[in-house]
Design a protein around this motif. Sequence first.
Motif, PDB file in Angstrom:
ATOM      1  N   ILE A  10     -12.827 -32.676 -91.887  1.00 47.31           N
ATOM      2  CA  ILE A  10     -11.405 -32.570 -92.841  1.00 47.31           C
ATOM      3  C   ILE A  10     -10.349 -32.208 -92.049  1.00 47.31           C
ATOM      4  CG2 ILE A  10     -10.455 -31.677 -94.889  1.00 47.31           C
ATOM      5  CD1 ILE A  10     -14.084 -30.943 -94.716  1.00 47.31           C
ATOM      6  N   GLU A  11      -9.443 -33.007 -91.866  1.00 47.59           N
ATOM      7  CA  GLU A  11      -7.993 -32.621 -91.220  1.00 47.59           C
ATOM      8  C   GLU A  11      -7.014 -32.845 -92.192  1.00 47.59           C
ATOM      9  OE1 GLU A  11      -7.267 -35.170 -87.849  1.00 47.59           O
ATOM     10  OE2 GLU A  11      -9.337 -34.779 -86.713  1.00 47.59           O
ATOM     11  N   GLY A  12      -6.157 -31.725 -92.188  1.00 42.52           N
ATOM     12  CA  GLY A  12      -5.031 -31.680 -93.298  1.00 42.52           C
ATOM     13  C   GLY A  12      -3.714 -30.900 -92.572  1.00 42.52           C
ATOM     14  N   GLU A  13      -2.514 -31.541 -93.202  1.00 38.17           N
ATOM     15  CA  GLU A  13      -1.261 -31.037 -92.674  1.00 38.17           C
ATOM     16  C   GLU A  13      -0.476 -31.090 -93.910  1.00 38.17           C
ATOM     17  OE1 GLU A  13       0.747 -33.586 -89.889  1.00 38.17           O
ATOM     18  OE2 GLU A  13       0.116 -35.311 -90.926  1.00 38.17           O
ATOM     19  N   VAL A  14       0.510 -30.070 -93.916  1.00 38.63           N
ATOM     20  CA  VAL A  14       1.571 -29.994 -94.805  1.00 38.63           C
ATOM     21  C   VAL A  14       2.749 -30.087 -94.329  1.00 38.63           C
ATOM     22  CG1 VAL A  14       2.462 -28.433 -96.389  1.00 38.63           C
ATOM     23  CG2 VAL A  14      -0.019 -28.340 -96.322  1.00 38.63           C
ATOM     24  N   GLN A  15       3.791 -30.899 -95.256  1.00 39.67           N
ATOM     25  CA  GLN A  15       5.272 -31.040 -94.724  1.00 39.67           C
ATOM     26  C   GLN A  15       5.830 -31.059 -96.021  1.00 39.67           C
ATOM     27  OE1 GLN A  15       6.369 -33.351 -91.444  1.00 39.67           O
ATOM     28  NE2 GLN A  15       4.408 -34.050 -91.359  1.00 39.67           N
ATOM     29  N   ARG A  49     -16.356 -29.989 -89.981  1.00 39.44           N
ATOM     30  CA  ARG A  49     -15.313 -29.600 -88.869  1.00 39.44           C
ATOM     31  C   ARG A  49     -14.160 -29.252 -89.757  1.00 39.44           C
ATOM     32  NH1 ARG A  49     -11.595 -32.592 -86.302  1.00 39.44           N
ATOM     33  NH2 ARG A  49     -10.538 -31.498 -84.555  1.00 39.44           N
ATOM     34  N   LEU A  50     -13.458 -28.329 -89.641  1.00 41.34           N
ATOM     35  CA  LEU A  50     -11.934 -28.363 -90.245  1.00 41.34           C
ATOM     36  C   LEU A  50     -10.774 -28.142 -89.343  1.00 41.34           C
ATOM     37  CD1 LEU A  50     -12.588 -25.640 -93.231  1.00 41.34           C
ATOM     38  CD2 LEU A  50     -12.573 -28.057 -93.465  1.00 41.34           C
ATOM     39  N   VAL A  72       3.971 -20.390 -91.879  1.00 38.14           N
ATOM     40  CA  VAL A  72       2.508 -19.841 -91.784  1.00 38.14           C
ATOM     41  C   VAL A  72       2.129 -19.418 -93.353  1.00 38.14           C
ATOM     42  CG1 VAL A  72       1.476 -17.478 -90.981  1.00 38.14           C
ATOM     43  CG2 VAL A  72       3.435 -18.563 -89.724  1.00 38.14           C
ATOM     44  N   PRO A  73       0.907 -20.030 -93.552  1.00 36.92           N
ATOM     45  CA  PRO A  73       0.447 -19.775 -94.754  1.00 36.92           C
ATOM     46  C   PRO A  73      -0.119 -18.303 -95.103  1.00 36.92           C
ATOM     47  CG  PRO A  73      -0.606 -21.542 -93.766  1.00 36.92           C
ATOM     48  CD  PRO A  73       0.164 -20.937 -92.790  1.00 36.92           C
ATOM     49  N   GLY A 109      -1.354 -18.438 -87.197  1.00 35.95           N
ATOM     50  CA  GLY A 109      -0.146 -18.898 -87.159  1.00 35.95           C
ATOM     51  C   GLY A 109       0.019 -19.926 -88.059  1.00 35.95           C
ATOM     52  N   ARG A 110       0.119 -21.106 -87.700  1.00 35.34           N
ATOM     53  CA  ARG A 110       0.221 -22.370 -88.553  1.00 35.34           C
ATOM     54  C   ARG A 110      -1.048 -23.239 -88.279  1.00 35.34           C
ATOM     55  NH1 ARG A 110       6.568 -24.585 -87.825  1.00 35.34           N
ATOM     56  NH2 ARG A 110       7.652 -22.485 -88.469  1.00 35.34           N
ATOM     57  N   GLU A 111      -1.963 -22.885 -87.784  1.00 37.71           N
ATOM     58  CA  GLU A 111      -2.930 -23.547 -87.632  1.00 37.71           C
ATOM     59  C   GLU A 111      -4.487 -23.055 -87.945  1.00 37.71           C
ATOM     60  OE1 GLU A 111      -4.436 -26.610 -84.107  1.00 37.71           O
ATOM     61  OE2 GLU A 111      -3.655 -24.729 -83.629  1.00 37.71           O
ATOM     62  N   LEU A 112      -5.459 -23.811 -88.422  1.00 35.15           N
ATOM     63  CA  LEU A 112      -6.807 -23.308 -88.838  1.00 35.15           C
ATOM     64  C   LEU A 112      -7.760 -24.333 -88.055  1.00 35.15           C
ATOM     65  CD1 LEU A 112      -8.128 -21.730 -92.047  1.00 35.15           C
ATOM     66  CD2 LEU A 112      -9.457 -23.491 -90.732  1.00 35.15           C
ATOM     67  N   THR A 113      -8.664 -23.722 -87.429  1.00 34.43           N
ATOM     68  CA  THR A 113     -10.001 -24.539 -86.924  1.00 34.43           C
ATOM     69  C   THR A 113     -11.105 -23.963 -87.253  1.00 34.43           C
ATOM     70  OG1 THR A 113      -8.318 -25.557 -85.193  1.00 34.43           O
ATOM     71  CG2 THR A 113     -10.891 -25.689 -84.804  1.00 34.43           C
ATOM     72  N   TRP A 114     -11.988 -24.713 -87.785  1.00 38.39           N
ATOM     73  CA  TRP A 114     -13.361 -24.098 -87.790  1.00 38.39           C
ATOM     74  C   TRP A 114     -14.502 -24.915 -87.779  1.00 38.39           C
ATOM     75  CZ3 TRP A 114     -17.349 -24.853 -91.371  1.00 38.39           C
ATOM     76  CH2 TRP A 114     -18.453 -24.025 -91.661  1.00 38.39           C
ATOM     77  N   GLN A 115     -15.692 -24.768 -87.336  1.00 35.73           N
ATOM     78  CA  GLN A 115     -16.833 -25.518 -87.186  1.00 35.73           C
ATOM     79  C   GLN A 115     -17.994 -24.795 -87.786  1.00 35.73           C
ATOM     80  OE1 GLN A 115     -17.359 -27.681 -83.646  1.00 35.73           O
ATOM     81  NE2 GLN A 115     -15.330 -28.301 -83.503  1.00 35.73           N
TER      82      GLN A 115
END
Length: 962
Positions: A51-56, A183-184, A191-192, A203-209
């Motif tokens: 899963i890949e996500g982004e916010v704008q 995988r995320l 910054v959420p 910060g503005r990024e989240l990565t997880w496996q």
Amino acid sequence: MVPKCWHWCLGWVAWLGVLAGPADAQQAWRAPPLISVAKAEQPIQLLRASIEGEVQAGVTQTRIELEFRNPNRRVMEGELQFPLADGQQVTGFALDIDGDLRAAVAVPKERGRQVFEQVIRQKVDPALLEQTAGNQFRLRVYPLPAGGTRRVQLTLRDAMPVRGEAWQWRLPLQFAVGAGQVRLHLQASSVPQGGTDGFRFNGRELTWQGSGRQLPAELQWQLPMQATARMQVAAYDGQQYLLAQVPVARPGARRLPGHVGLLWDASGSAVHRDRAREFALLDRYFAAMGEGEVQLTVLRDTAAPARRFVVRGGDWSALRKTLEQEPQDGASGLAGWRADPGVGEYLLFSDGLLNWGGDAQPSLSANQRLFAISSAGARTDSARLRGWAEGNRGRLLLLEGGDVAAVAAELLSMPVDVALADPVGLREVVLDRRSIGQGWLWILARSDDDTPALKLRVGEGDWQNVPLATDKADGALLAGLWAQARLQQLGTDPRRNREAMQRLSQAFSLVSEGTSLIVLDSLEDYLRFAIRPPAPMRAEYEQRFARQVADRDAARRSHLDAVAAQWKEREQWWNRRWPKDAPPKAAGPDARQRVAYAEAPAPAAAMAPPRPSMLPPPPPPSPPTDLAAEVADGASLDRVVVSAASANAAPAAEAAANDGALEIRLAAWVPDSEAAKRLRNGPSSTLYARYLAERAANADSSAFFLDVTDLLLAAGQKPLALRVLSNLAEMDLDNRHLLRVLGYRLMQAGEPALAVPVFEQVRVMAEDEPQSFRDLGLALEASGQAQAALQPLYEVVQREWDSRFDGVALIALDELTNLVARSRTPLDVQMIDPRLRKAMPLDLRVVLAWDSDNSDMDLWVTDPNGERAYYGNRLTRQGGQMSQDFTGGYGPEQFSLRDAKPGIYKVEANYFGSREQLVTGWATLMLRLSTHWGTPGQQDKAVTMRLSETESTVLVGEFEVR
């Protein structure tokens, strides 16, 4: 033959439907089992999820990639169906081909379905993603190899809801719990805040496996925002796009009118609405009204006469009782009512699905409002309902798991009026009001300038300029958001805006009501079906396609030459005088020399003496009847007698030859299902009530509705029969076979005007099948639209079709020339090749068609000599001609006889079987028997019947020539 299908019933798919959706709706949702596979030895396994996500700009874009494994020993075709929330949009789809993900391309929806089914027959790798009804989607993938894996990737876009001073970002994850590996990777524009341990942003990024078992059911964060108006402009593909986000004050309460109209959709699809929530909403509405009057109009296939109810002290119990007792039955004809100028506002309770009658919403006066309410979830056609409501100063309210009190507050508040100053340099502006309840208005447009001016006024407030933001915007995002909003805007009237919606969807690769996404296996497949492939394959495609276009034009001209030659052969048959005496006792040596296309002599059984008639003797001849009764009721033993005088009304050289009376008798057709037997036992006055008692148990059986239609027609209750029949339009919105049966039955019932839009829909869905054009042409002719009927009939003649439809051109040409010759007013025939304009009248004509592809049906006609015309004996001694045999299509097959010998002609249909599941449970036959075909005295009988056995022969009727 296509391997047995498997169906994914996926929790992950349903969770897509609430991705970034309202919190209340997500909390109310319960995930089904991850994967349910019908008739598979072992369940399909989810190996990996990414899963890949982004916010704008308050918009989420989420890309989900899943890898499945088929542990079974059979190759399978995959089909999964899933809903999306209102406003969500699928913006991309890909399938792995030779190890690489290949992006789908957008095609017209009907074209995508046709190509997928043709490619499936070749057992290669297609995939198709399409919108079915409302906001529901279907993904079809082939093949899932035995013991192998496939990867699919979906990309979705959605606006985030607002709570207080923050965007709410929610990421449901239950679909991935069963995955071996997950995988995320998420990115945000700011910054959420929030998140559980292990799932907080760095910060503005989240990565997880990790493993799917380690995932929570849902993740959620908040993104701080400023409640200030801002406008972004960015370029994409040579065009400027604008997005403005403007905070608006939440609307205040309004005073309700004392006279309201309640439009209550009680069609068959209403069973999917939540009446308990709708009644709870009406409780609050009438409590706020206090005293007043309600004008109730019930909508089904037709609108019922309005009824009036009085509300006293908020008490609407009499009206509620009426609504509770109102049966949910029939098709959805939402446009068949007329506005009453005395009504202050209308409340429309409906899913918005419109599949019957006209589609132009009745006009309301300037001081009237329309509020649309739906509790049907993803089955709701929100684009249509929103357009109708906002176009009449109201709004769309969705009762799908949310707090009824909150929805009531919106209904009881004043809709926000927005005015734009003349938007110089802005084109195709869309006002998106869906977030007004959360305090935000979105404006999207194309722009001729990179620094446009935007000025607006909300409600009674002051005019305000929207400032241009200083941060750099993503042009692709702004363009996609505009396209998505514009598509919703056009979706208010999808029939009239179909071409514009298709162009927009194809330009931005969007799935819509009229456009699907498709992946094909090879460049040859893209060339074969004239579909532009993804960018990596496009250069070679363009080079080869230019040569292909020239080849296709030449092939079309060659095809028309071949049809002209066949038509000339038919004219030679028509001009020949055939023997009418008794046949010789033994076949002579010249038996095979009658004509070149007589394929085989009749079998011994066919040459036996004629059997006694299975029908009662005819009555004395009656005067000729008027042509207006062209499509007759198919009741048992109906008769049409045509006199010799009528037959001779046409010029002698062009007329059918027989100068005796001709008569048609139809065999009895009595529904014999168990339900029909039960319903037949009882008074006709209670037949509809008894049908309603059995309806729920048979709601998925098209045969049930067809049987009840027959019983009601026989009882003289035609309006109720049409209502019951119209349920077929609600059963499976994308099933062209079922719609064909519906159209045929409407023609048989003498309702060609109702059949025309049904056949128009079939033509759009199946423009690769000649029957779609032929059926539409005949319906247009029967409804009095002779000139309009020429084009679809001539399309059957001049176009090259798949080889399984060989022979259909000559049958359509018979009908086209007959239409021109018999028209009471001259028709414009310039489009028709001069070689193909000669009409050839007949004494007798029979046409057989059926309801399912890949089926083998045969028309048999046995003449007074005892000789049977059929596929193996296509020309009889007295000149009876049988058309080409159809073994893999829908027919039609046609029997023609110019000069009929006196005696009995028996018409039968022989069913050899089908290679696919039949839509009505049995094979459905549609037959049309005609006497004095092509003359002013032409008379027709049409009948629709079903065969109850996999292989059977049924007597359809008889001609008697005296």
